[in-house]
Design an enzyme around this catalytic site. Sequence first.
Site, short mmCIF file in Angstrom:
data_model
loop_
_atom_site.label_atom_id
_atom_site.label_comp_id
_atom_site.label_asym_id
_atom_site.label_seq_id
_atom_site.Cartn_x
_atom_site.Cartn_y
_atom_site.Cartn_z
N HIS A 67 0.85 -1.06 -0.12
CA HIS A 67 -0.02 -0.09 0.12
C HIS A 67 1.07 1.29 -0.01
O HIS A 67 0.57 2.33 -0.70
CB HIS A 67 -1.04 -0.09 1.24
N GLN A 82 1.58 8.31 -3.36
CA GLN A 82 2.01 7.76 -2.34
C GLN A 82 3.38 8.50 -2.44
O GLN A 82 3.52 8.89 -0.95
CB GLN A 82 2.20 6.35 -2.40
N HIS A 140 3.67 10.85 1.20
CA HIS A 140 4.63 9.83 2.19
C HIS A 140 5.99 9.94 1.94
O HIS A 140 6.81 10.05 2.76
CB HIS A 140 4.07 8.48 2.31
#
Length: 191
Positions: A19, A75, A79
């Site tokens: 993920h 992502q 992050h």
Amino acid sequence: CNSNPTPCKDPPEKLFTVHGLWPSNSNGPDPVNCKPKTKVPQAPQPIDASLKPQLEIIWPNVFNRADNESFWNKQWDKHGTCGSPTIKDKNHYFQTVIKMYITQKQNVSQILSKANINPDGISRTRKLIESAIRNGTNDKEPKLKCQKNNGTIELVEVTLCSNYLGKQFINCPNKIPEGSRYFCPIKDIRY
């Protein structure tokens, strides 16, 4: 996908996929959206084409298989940008994910399979699932996320935590608290 109302396509054989790689704090909120503050706007770095075939296998966009790249970029933006200076840039972020998954044995489905825990819908205890993962991670505690689907508790996410270099497993901090809708009960967890 069983627990999500949004159209979704499970990976082949219902295996766990990546993920994300999320730089985190041991205490306090995890950082997000850490883009460098530069005065000169920079063109977005493209994802190295040589990385895409491996990313498509281990890190698919289960909501839109035709658009993995936007998921990966999201992502990275949210992050990956927080991993500096350990994570040098966007492609280093994706190379790190591939390395952690393949080379450093952070493939959750494989870890569970070695303990004869497969996606067969059989109810299991949290202790059994955690023990299997601890056996594959040098006895380090994972973070489990469950979700209720038509009265059935399903294991939907497993977080493996590592040190800041991504080379050594550590016990996961910030567990999902009891009472949260994602908390995994002691027993009757299906995978």
